[in-house]
Enzyme design. Structure first.
Site, PDB file in Angstrom:
ATOM      1  N   GLN A 127      42.081  35.433  52.817  1.00 36.74           N
ATOM      2  CA  GLN A 127      42.019  36.829  52.405  1.00 36.74           C
ATOM      3  C   GLN A 127      40.604  37.386  52.507  1.00 36.74           C
ATOM      4  O   GLN A 127      40.271  38.369  51.856  1.00 36.74           O
ATOM      5  CB  GLN A 127      42.541  36.985  50.975  1.00 36.74           C
ATOM      6  CG  GLN A 127      44.014  36.666  50.857  1.00 36.74           C
ATOM      7  CD  GLN A 127      44.566  37.031  49.490  1.00 36.74           C
ATOM      8  OE1 GLN A 127      44.569  38.183  49.089  1.00 36.74           O
ATOM      9  NE2 GLN A 127      45.022  36.014  48.773  1.00 36.74           N
TER      10      GLN A 127
ATOM     11  N   LYS B 143      46.050  33.790  40.357  1.00 39.27           N
ATOM     12  CA  LYS B 143      44.644  33.457  40.159  1.00 39.27           C
ATOM     13  C   LYS B 143      44.002  34.299  39.070  1.00 39.27           C
ATOM     14  O   LYS B 143      43.144  33.815  38.337  1.00 39.27           O
ATOM     15  CB  LYS B 143      43.858  33.543  41.454  1.00 39.27           C
ATOM     16  CG  LYS B 143      43.799  34.883  42.091  1.00 39.27           C
ATOM     17  CD  LYS B 143      43.215  34.719  43.494  1.00 39.27           C
ATOM     18  CE  LYS B 143      43.489  35.929  44.343  1.00 39.27           C
ATOM     19  NZ  LYS B 143      42.480  36.968  44.219  1.00 39.27           N
ATOM     20  N   THR B 144      44.429  35.555  38.975  1.00 35.63           N
ATOM     21  CA  THR B 144      43.885  36.380  37.898  1.00 35.63           C
ATOM     22  C   THR B 144      44.284  35.783  36.550  1.00 35.63           C
ATOM     23  O   THR B 144      43.480  35.725  35.619  1.00 35.63           O
ATOM     24  CB  THR B 144      44.411  37.820  37.996  1.00 35.63           C
ATOM     25  OG1 THR B 144      44.297  38.245  39.348  1.00 35.63           O
ATOM     26  CG2 THR B 144      43.627  38.744  37.112  1.00 35.63           C
TER      27      THR B 144
ATOM     28  N   ASP C 266      35.776  36.122  40.745  1.00 31.32           N
ATOM     29  CA  ASP C 266      37.031  36.317  41.464  1.00 31.32           C
ATOM     30  C   ASP C 266      36.716  36.701  42.908  1.00 31.32           C
ATOM     31  O   ASP C 266      35.647  37.209  43.200  1.00 31.32           O
ATOM     32  CB  ASP C 266      37.819  37.443  40.779  1.00 31.32           C
ATOM     33  CG  ASP C 266      39.282  37.431  41.187  1.00 31.32           C
ATOM     34  OD1 ASP C 266      39.697  36.487  41.896  1.00 31.32           O
ATOM     35  OD2 ASP C 266      40.006  38.351  40.793  1.00 31.32           O
ATOM     36  N   GLU C 267      37.648  36.489  43.825  1.00 27.17           N
ATOM     37  CA  GLU C 267      37.493  36.871  45.235  1.00 27.17           C
ATOM     38  C   GLU C 267      36.172  36.352  45.803  1.00 27.17           C
ATOM     39  O   GLU C 267      35.446  37.083  46.483  1.00 27.17           O
ATOM     40  CB  GLU C 267      37.550  38.403  45.383  1.00 27.17           C
ATOM     41  CG  GLU C 267      38.760  39.058  44.749  1.00 27.17           C
ATOM     42  CD  GLU C 267      40.021  38.970  45.602  1.00 27.17           C
ATOM     43  OE1 GLU C 267      40.015  38.235  46.613  1.00 27.17           O
ATOM     44  OE2 GLU C 267      41.013  39.620  45.221  1.00 27.17           O
TER      45      GLU C 267
ATOM     46  N   ARG D 207      51.290  41.434  49.899  1.00 24.31           N
ATOM     47  CA  ARG D 207      51.366  42.336  48.739  1.00 24.31           C
ATOM     48  C   ARG D 207      52.804  42.565  48.328  1.00 24.31           C
ATOM     49  O   ARG D 207      53.079  43.080  47.252  1.00 24.31           O
ATOM     50  CB  ARG D 207      50.750  43.715  49.048  1.00 24.31           C
ATOM     51  CG  ARG D 207      49.289  43.753  49.478  1.00 24.31           C
ATOM     52  CD  ARG D 207      48.387  43.058  48.535  1.00 24.31           C
ATOM     53  NE  ARG D 207      48.164  41.673  48.970  1.00 24.31           N
ATOM     54  CZ  ARG D 207      47.682  40.716  48.200  1.00 24.31           C
ATOM     55  NH1 ARG D 207      47.383  40.972  46.952  1.00 24.31           N
ATOM     56  NH2 ARG D 207      47.519  39.495  48.654  1.00 24.31           N
TER      57      ARG D 207
END
Length: 728
Positions: A253, A37-38, A222-223, A599
């Site tokens: 998340q 996504k980044t 983002d997020e 992660r």
DNA sequence: ACTTAACGGGAATAA
DNA sequence: CCCGTTAAGT
């Protein structure tokens, strides 16, 4: 332009490409962990700039950490060149809002040189208010009040809006009002103010709003699942007109609801932008299939979520290792030994991360890592910027910027000890009260009024002169030079370096702070103080250092490591005992585990301990493995061949370690024969009840309370002529 | 005014 | 265990 040959798109998969090239408008990208996504966000910006005629100064990109912002800017620089990205606004919500408020201060009756109050400052203020209002600080805990105030601000409620249903609410409302007054008098804003004041500014000042929404015509976030009401309000105000809002989110998340984050913002987004386009990113590039399967199995148990079809082409992989340790010490030993083994197999220290639910858990790990000579770096906990010596120096700097900051004044008025005790300080504070001014102003008028004699006068005058000089020198001096001057004036070095090792390390910290300043020569004091207030723990994470990373599950968000250890997977820790009575909070704890698991790229270890000390004492009761471990699929857990010691699956959710759970043990430790509360019969002492049951090495020690005036006796189980009695 | 010892009470996550 | 607060001693 041919989209499959464009250099910006060549490394993207079909879904990513669609998300990157989608027409301008409201866009929601639902992205699983490790789905790039980044990368999508970065490429989207590059695409907009190079193919959609968007000017960089019309772009605002909001990331979750400063580190992410820095990295994104770097990548864009590489892709497009500095000239194009320099004018782009890129930062966290807090940093962005801080900048806006600085610029628009006048429109808000706010000092343009306001300082940001961190949680310590907030607590100082709130404690004072509780005292001023004559409240019992047991009943009205300053921390609890601050939490209430924080939630209110996150939902854009001012003191007068605060809903009062109980008397406690009434107290909160009063304390909240007082708290805001105090902050205002000190030219201070807390973290939540940064968001709330910005939202309110946009709401009340049409001219300002129109300027910013024309400036930030294209907003990317983002997020998004971790935004709160205030942040959403800001986004909506900025973008509702031009309707270019691009957000990336993963509801699985969402781990910051306790900070006001509200994943229902996704629902609001759909309502406010009915033409919203949705894109999915489902291919995971990070983890092996086994790790992904394990994580999916965990998260799938959460209610009210959209099922996802995450996949990866990294089939198979190392099985997830589940390890039971006797206590936190042996858990840490296991992690250290296993890490060492992996290092011999070719992994680097920096490839390895150890995660836990609470900062306190890092202690055992640290001690063990030091013993094993394993280099590590610790994120959070002993935050550099919350160390006493650093806060002292910062308080001096803050006073140079704003001598009317009473909180900083109080902090260092007698640091290092200069003979200004409570009596003398009382005079200053009384003077300030009488004149309705800050402590500094009170001090000045007191010194001038000649109303003091002797020693008190001398020390007060000296202190006032010193502060005054710093204020005078603020403009002319660089921050580095100002620090040197402050250290010299206060004699801070000899105060700190008392000959002890601790003293040396404190002084090193001060010098490290000086070095931080020196890295950005020419920075203005105010900018430096703002930056320092907004650094996150993970921002400090330097990639160059090759060391094992220790960090909380929360700070792990957005990071990835080839090897991940998740420790302390026990009931009460994960899920945390404070969340256990609320299904919503347990669901969030489960997401936290999911974040941790995802992660990991290649190897994932899950560990839990049979017994864990708390507050320095051993718990009388053993812990139980986390209920979440129940949901791990057996296939993902097959033990690797090279594993000498075998770990077992927990026998049941939240079930204490009963005799029926036959698991291979970490060490040869027998099953507990007794549990507290159990009735027993002893050959000499008769009937009694077990009040404590603990292992010392492999020996089970049982403490029993006998009736008939015998009292409490302690036995070695197995040696004593004693047996359990059946429960009625 | 300052230092030290003893005590009590309490804890999650973070910009 | 770590913190902040308090009491007593220098």
């Amino acid at each position: 332009m041919e989209t499959n040959t464009h250099p910006l798109l060549s490394i993207l998969n079909t879904q990513q490409r669609a998300a990157v090239t989608t027409p301008i408008g409201p866009v929601l990208v639902l992205a699983g962990p490790g789905s790039g996504k980044t990368r999508v966000l970065t490429h989207r910006i590059a695409w907009m700039l190079s193919e959609m005629d968007v000017a960089p100064w019309h772009v605002l990109a909001v990331t979750f950490t400063n580190k992410a912002a820095r990295e994104m800017r770097q990548r864009l620089n590489v892709m497009l060149g500095d000239a194009r990205t320099g004018s782009m606004a890129l930062g966290t919500f807090h940093a962005t809002c801080a900048r806006i408020l600085r610029r628009e201060a006048e429109n808000l009756g706010l000092s343009p040189s306001y300082l940001i109050f961190d949680s310590d400052d907030q607590l100082t203020v709130m404690k004072q208010i509780v005292a001023d209002l004559g409240l019992d600080d047991k009943r009205y805990r300053p921390r609890a009040l601050l939490n209430a105030v924080s939630s209110a601000k996150n939902e854009l409620l001012s003191p007068t809006d605060y809903p009062v249903r109980t008397y406690y609410d009434e107290i909160v409302a009063r304390a909240y009002a007082r708290y805001q007054e105090t902050l205002h008098q000190n030219d201070g804003l807390d973290f939540d103010d940064l968001l709330m004041k910005t939202a309110r500014l946009f709401e009340t000042d049409a001219e300002v709003l129109s300027r910013y929404r024309d400036r930030y015509r294209h907003v990317l976030v983002d997020e998004f699942q971790d935004t709160n009401v205030a942040q959403y309000a800001i986004l909506k105000q900025l973008t509702h007109k031009h309707r270019s809002l691009y957000v990336v989110a993963d509801e699985d998340q969402s781990i910051y609801s306790w900070r006001g984050a509200d994943y229902r913002n996704i629902v609001r987004l759909r309502q406010d932008f009915p033409e919203l386009q949705t894109h999915l990113l489902e291919e995971n590039y990070r983890s092996t299939q086994i790790i992904l399967d394990g994580a999916q199995a965990i998260i799938a148990r959460n209610p009210d979520r959209t099922p996802k079809h995450l996949f990866t082409d990294k089939q198979g992989g190392h099985p997830i290792v589940l390890h039971e340790a006797y206590d936190e010490q042996e858990e840490a030993d296991y992690v250290a030994r296993e890490a060492t083994r992996l290092l011999r197999a070719g992994y680097r220290h920096g490839d390895i991360a150890v995660m836990y639910r609470t900062n306190a858990q890092s202690r055992a790990l640290e001690e063990t890592f030091i013993r094993h000579n394993l280099p590590y770096r610790l994120i959070g906990a002993t935050r550099f910027y919350s160390r006493k010596e650093i806060k002292d120096v910062l308080a001096f700097l803050r006073l140079a910027q704003n001598p009317d900051d009473d909180v900083s004044f109080m902090r260092v008025v007698n640091v290092p000890p200069r003979g200004i005790g409570s009596t003398t300080l009382g005079k200053v504070s009384a003077q300030a009260q009488n004149h309705q001014c800050s402590l500094y102003q009170g001090l000045l008028s007191l010194v001038e009024s000649d109303g003091l004699r002797s020693r008190a006068e001398r020390v007060l005058t000296a202190f006032a002169t010193m502060l005054h000089q710093w204020v005078e020198l603020r403009e002319a001096y660089s921050v580095t030079r100002l620090i040197d001057r402050i250290l010299a004036d206060t004699g801070y070095e000899s105060y700190t370096r008392d000959g002890s090792d601790q003293g040396e390390s404190r002084w090193e910290n001060v010098m490290a702070l000086r070095a931080v300043v020196a890295e950005t020569p020419g920075i203005a004091l105010l900018d430096f103080l703002t930056e320092v207030a907004l650094v996150a723990d993970v921002d400090e994470l330097a990639d160059e250092v090759d060391a094992v990373t220790l960090l909380t599950l929360h700070s792990a968000k957005g990071l990835e490591y080839p090897v991940v250890f998740l420790t302390g997977l026990e009931e009460g820790l994960l899920p945390h005992s404070r969340s256990m009575d609320s299904p919503m909070e347990v669901a969030e704890e489960r997401r936290l585990l999911y974040v941790g698991m995802t992660r990991a790229e290649q190897r994932l270890y899950l560990t839990y301990a049979f017994r864990r000390s708390w507050r320095g004492y051993r718990d009388s009761e053993p812990s139980s493995p986390s209920r979440f471990l129940e949901d791990l699929p057996d296939e993902a857990l097959k033990q690797p061949e090279d594993q000498k010691r075998r770990a077992a699956r927990p026998s049941g959710a939240a079930k204490p370690w009963g005799a029926e759970s036959s698991r291979p043990e970490t060490r040869a430790r027998p099953e507990p024969q007794y549990r507290s509360g159990q009735r027993v019969k002893h050959a000499f002492y008769g009937e009694g009840m077990v009040i404590e049951c603990e292992f010392e090495g492999r020996n089970e020690m049982v403490t029993v309370l006998f009736s008939n005036g015998v009292g409490v006796k302690k036995f070695l189980s197995g040696m004593a002529p004693m047996e359990p009695l059946a429960d009625h």
